[in-house]
Scaffold this motif. Structure first.
Motif, short mmCIF file in Angstrom:
data_model
loop_
_atom_site.label_atom_id
_atom_site.label_comp_id
_atom_site.label_asym_id
_atom_site.label_seq_id
_atom_site.Cartn_x
_atom_site.Cartn_y
_atom_site.Cartn_z
N ASP A 87 0.81 -1.13 0.05
CA ASP A 87 -0.06 -0.13 0.17
C ASP A 87 0.76 1.44 -0.15
OD1 ASP A 87 0.77 0.55 2.81
OD2 ASP A 87 -0.94 -0.18 3.72
N LYS A 88 0.23 2.53 -0.11
CA LYS A 88 1.14 3.66 -0.12
C LYS A 88 1.96 3.97 1.07
CE LYS A 88 -2.57 6.84 1.91
NZ LYS A 88 -3.45 7.90 1.50
N ASN A 89 1.76 3.10 2.33
CA ASN A 89 2.44 3.12 3.39
C ASN A 89 3.65 2.08 3.65
OD1 ASN A 89 1.11 5.48 4.61
ND2 ASN A 89 -0.47 4.16 5.10
N GLY A 90 3.82 1.45 2.38
CA GLY A 90 4.81 0.29 2.28
C GLY A 90 4.35 -1.02 2.92
N VAL A 91 3.15 -0.95 3.52
CA VAL A 91 2.71 -2.25 4.17
C VAL A 91 2.41 -3.16 3.25
CG1 VAL A 91 0.95 -3.20 5.63
CG2 VAL A 91 1.88 -0.80 6.30
N ALA A 92 2.91 -4.43 3.20
CA ALA A 92 2.58 -5.83 2.57
C ALA A 92 1.01 -5.97 2.53
CB ALA A 92 3.37 -6.57 2.63
N LEU A 93 0.29 -6.22 1.20
CA LEU A 93 -0.93 -6.36 1.11
C LEU A 93 -1.11 -7.87 1.05
CD1 LEU A 93 -1.73 -3.83 -1.65
CD2 LEU A 93 -2.60 -3.81 0.65
N LYS A 94 -2.36 -8.21 1.50
CA LYS A 94 -2.78 -9.60 1.50
C LYS A 94 -3.79 -9.75 0.41
CE LYS A 94 -0.95 -10.94 5.92
NZ LYS A 94 -1.28 -11.33 7.53
N ASP A 95 -4.14 -11.05 0.32
CA ASP A 95 -5.50 -11.31 -0.57
C ASP A 95 -6.44 -11.38 0.44
OD1 ASP A 95 -5.23 -14.03 0.20
OD2 ASP A 95 -4.78 -14.66 -1.56
N ARG A 96 -7.80 -11.96 0.08
CA ARG A 96 -8.99 -12.19 0.97
C ARG A 96 -8.83 -13.33 1.52
NH1 ARG A 96 -14.00 -11.54 -3.13
NH2 ARG A 96 -12.97 -12.86 -4.13
N LYS A 97 -7.82 -14.28 1.15
CA LYS A 97 -7.76 -15.46 1.91
C LYS A 97 -6.59 -15.45 2.80
CE LYS A 97 -9.23 -18.36 -2.27
NZ LYS A 97 -10.48 -19.23 -1.48
N GLY A 98 -6.02 -14.49 2.92
CA GLY A 98 -5.02 -14.30 3.85
C GLY A 98 -3.50 -14.51 3.47
N ASN A 99 -3.30 -14.85 2.31
CA ASN A 99 -2.04 -14.79 1.67
C ASN A 99 -1.59 -13.80 1.48
OD1 ASN A 99 -2.50 -17.94 1.20
ND2 ASN A 99 -4.08 -17.45 -0.41
N MET A 100 -0.10 -13.76 1.04
CA MET A 100 0.43 -12.30 0.89
C MET A 100 -0.05 -12.16 -0.44
SD MET A 100 1.84 -11.77 3.50
CE MET A 100 2.49 -10.16 3.02
N LEU A 101 -0.33 -10.89 -0.77
CA LEU A 101 -0.78 -10.40 -2.34
C LEU A 101 0.56 -10.38 -3.33
CD1 LEU A 101 -3.21 -9.81 -3.91
CD2 LEU A 101 -2.88 -7.53 -3.34
N SER A 102 1.11 -11.46 -3.78
CA SER A 102 2.41 -11.60 -4.38
C SER A 102 2.04 -12.12 -5.87
CB SER A 102 3.38 -12.44 -3.52
OG SER A 102 4.53 -12.52 -4.28
N PHE A 103 1.71 -11.38 -6.83
CA PHE A 103 1.36 -11.88 -8.00
C PHE A 103 2.47 -12.93 -8.55
CE2 PHE A 103 -0.86 -7.76 -8.24
CZ PHE A 103 -2.26 -8.28 -7.85
N THR A 104 2.16 -13.98 -9.03
CA THR A 104 3.01 -15.10 -9.48
C THR A 104 3.16 -15.17 -11.12
OG1 THR A 104 1.23 -16.78 -9.80
CG2 THR A 104 2.34 -16.31 -7.72
N ARG A 105 3.96 -15.83 -11.38
CA ARG A 105 4.37 -15.79 -12.78
C ARG A 105 3.53 -16.82 -13.57
NH1 ARG A 105 9.13 -14.37 -15.34
NH2 ARG A 105 9.40 -16.34 -16.43
N GLU A 106 3.27 -17.80 -12.72
CA GLU A 106 2.25 -18.98 -13.05
C GLU A 106 0.83 -18.53 -13.00
OE1 GLU A 106 4.49 -19.22 -10.43
OE2 GLU A 106 5.91 -19.93 -11.57
N VAL A 107 0.10 -18.98 -14.08
CA VAL A 107 -1.36 -18.80 -14.21
C VAL A 107 -1.96 -19.92 -15.02
CG1 VAL A 107 -1.35 -17.43 -16.38
CG2 VAL A 107 -3.04 -17.11 -14.73
N ALA A 108 -2.97 -20.37 -14.60
CA ALA A 108 -3.96 -21.50 -15.34
C ALA A 108 -5.33 -20.87 -15.82
CB ALA A 108 -4.20 -22.65 -14.49
N LEU A 109 -5.81 -21.39 -16.69
CA LEU A 109 -7.22 -20.84 -17.25
C LEU A 109 -8.21 -21.09 -16.39
CD1 LEU A 109 -6.85 -22.10 -21.19
CD2 LEU A 109 -7.22 -19.72 -20.28
N LYS A 110 -8.00 -22.28 -15.51
CA LYS A 110 -9.10 -22.33 -14.47
C LYS A 110 -8.24 -22.29 -13.15
CE LYS A 110 -12.94 -24.93 -16.68
NZ LYS A 110 -13.67 -25.91 -16.92
N GLU A 111 -8.29 -21.53 -12.02
CA GLU A 111 -7.61 -21.40 -10.93
C GLU A 111 -8.84 -21.95 -9.67
OE1 GLU A 111 -4.73 -21.17 -10.43
OE2 GLU A 111 -3.61 -19.78 -12.04
N THR A 112 -8.02 -22.75 -8.98
CA THR A 112 -9.00 -23.61 -7.90
C THR A 112 -8.47 -23.52 -6.57
OG1 THR A 112 -8.49 -25.67 -8.48
CG2 THR A 112 -10.34 -24.55 -9.81
#
Length: 516
Positions: A347-372
């Motif tokens: 965020d703008k204060n330098g705090v690491a963001l998390k996703d709604r499941k509590g994981n660190m919001l770190s976008f990965t290189r890997e992606v699938a057409l169907k994510e489960t």
């Protein structure tokens, strides 16, 4: 009969942009021509035509989705129940669409609505300048229809709207567009002194460049040819546009910022966005350019959808400014970078963001057409090409219809790359390499030692990613049927999209494209 045709044209114009109504109901009106003249003006009809650019181009489910999601640059994963949409995004990427695909149908309809709105201007005695602007917009809609489907339903001004429009084949469409654009150039305003959101001489010349460059592909998509005379036309129009005063922007992302109308020295043709315009065209889609890719917990909050592929991301050098980084207003207000977002987000204060499941919001290189999996919200490298508008709304990211980023259709960088391609295709490798290296130097990338068609296609991808040109480029370079990440096989039929089933039902002059 004349009165009925007039009433039909007026009703269709209103229904296709000025208001929400039933064409059938309006056809029963007793409105006379003199009464209509007091209701609508040529100026309002031309404004309606400009507003009609929104759906086929700004709306990401229309031509943008068809031209980017079907390529190696973009993917729309289904994330559990999010973004399934009956599989329409997956089908675009895998090339498994059918004639009943909802986005294909929507794009076809919206392009024809734009063509009608532009043509209708010419029924009401416009000035030479107004007619030229309308004819440019009509040519643009025809160009995109030809690109996607290979045939173009067409009406002349004054045609009986109760009859199905005739359908132009590729050569007919090409000849008509070239003739039209050449004819209107003297009546259009000049380039740099005209707002980019108004049709202008440089925009018409840009579209002529596209037509000449893609002519061989439009006529034979499986084996395009490139006539030397056509390539020389591309070069000549490029030089004329350069003479008009355009230059490469100092900051790549200024071309897409909230104030790109003032900052960009590259934008040749755009659609204006900003406060108040939503009241006349049901909003704008500028804000969707960040909403459709950002995560829910970022600022601005997104819809956590689209991503790019790691192979495409890896085509950029680390120092290439087009890959992204901090952008003053955006980063200060939200902590977001622009360009490609990969890895941990803050965020703008330098705090690491998390996703709604509590994981660190770190976008990965890997992606699938169907994510489960548990990490389904963070898969995929995100793309933020239009810096969010934090200014129009006084420091809060604009999530609605008043975002001020003008939507970019034509840029000067593409002029340089089209010229380089025309030079390369006529054996002028040295001058072509100079053109490309001039662009790369401005973007912070190292000079190329040599240039061939593969490296030029790659450069077009790096410069023009997510701007709606990739499918067309891949076809012209003979690469659209190749396998790439998350697409393993293909069929030559996919060089054209199918004519929507609903369109075939109402226009007997249309014929289904081969293979569908």
């Amino acid at each position: 009969m004349t009165k009925n045709i007039f009433r039909t044209a007026l009703a269709a114009s209103i229904c296709l942009g000025l208001a929400s109504c039933s064409l059938k109901e309006d056809l029963g009106s007793t409105l006379t021509k003199s009464q209509a003249d007091s209701v609508i003006t040529v100026e309002s009809l031309l404004k309606n035509a400009y507003n009609s650019l929104q759906m086929p181009y700004q709306d990401f489910s229309n031509s943008w989705g068809m031209s980017e999601m079907s390529t190696d640059e973009a993917v729309g994963p289904t994330r559990a129940g999010d973004w399934d949409d009956n599989g329409v995004w997956r089908q675009l990427h895998e090339h498994t669409w059918t004639a009943d695909h909802s986005h294909i149908q929507g794009t076809f309809n919206s392009l024809l609505q734009l063509q009608f709105a532009a043509t209708n201007v010419m029924n009401f005695h416009p000035t030479a300048k107004q007619a030229a602007e309308a004819r440019f917009l009509r040519a643009l809609s025809m160009y995109t229809t030809l690109d996607l489907w290979g045939q173009v339903p067409f009406r002349n001004p004054g045609d009986n709207l109760l009859n199905a429009p005739k359908v132009l084949k590729p050569q007919e469409t090409i000849d008509f567009m070239i003739s039209e654009l050449k004819a209107i150039i003297p009546d259009l305003p000049g380039g740099m002194g005209t707002p980019a959101y108004q049709a202008n001489q440089s925009a018409a010349k840009f579209l002529l460049m596209k037509i000449y460059l893609n002519k061989g592909a439009f006529l034979n998509r499986k084996a395009p040819t490139f006539d030397a005379g056509d390539m020389q036309s591309v070069i000549s129009y490029a030089d004329e546009i350069t003479t008009a005063g355009y230059s490469l922007a100092n900051n790549y992302f200024d071309n897409f910022a909230y104030n790109n109308d003032a900052l960009s020295t590259e934008n040749i043709f755009t659609q204006q966005n900003g406060p108040g315009l939503s009241t006349v065209r049901s909003g704008n889609s500028a804000y969707a350019r960040w909403k459709f890719t950002l995560h829910y917990n970022q600022d601005p909050s997104g819809w956590n959808g689209f991503a790019t592929l790691s192979d495409f991301y890896d085509s950029f050098e680390a120092a290439d400014t087009r890959r992204g980084g901090p952008y003053t207003i955006v980063t200060a207000n939200s902590g977001l970078n622009v360009g490609f977002l990969v890895g941990q987000q803050y965020d703008k204060n330098g705090v690491a963001l998390k996703d709604r499941k509590g994981n660190m919001l770190s976008f990965t290189r890997e992606v699938a057409l169907k994510e489960t999996g548990n990490n389904l919200e963070v898969t995929g490298i995100r793309v933020l090409k239009y810096p969010p508008d934090f200014v129009t709304s006084n420091g809060k990211a604009k999530d609605g219809n008043d975002a001020s980023n003008d939507y970019v259709f034509f840029r000067y960088a593409d002029v340089l790359l089209m010229k380089a391609e025309a030079l390369l295709r006529t054996g002028q490798n040295g001058p072509a390499l100079i053109q490309v290296n001039m662009l790369r130097a401005q973007r912070g990338a190292t000079n190329l030692g040599t240039l061939d068609l593969n490296s030029l296609l790659a450069e077009r991808g790096r410069e023009l990613y997510w701007e709606g040109w990739r499918r067309q480029d891949l076809i012209r370079f003979g690469k659209f049927l190749d396998p790439w990440q998350l697409k393993t096989q293909d069929d030559p039929r996919n060089l054209l999209f199918p004519i929507p089933t609903s369109a075939l039902a109402v226009n007997k002059n249309l014929s289904q494209n081969t293979g569908y």
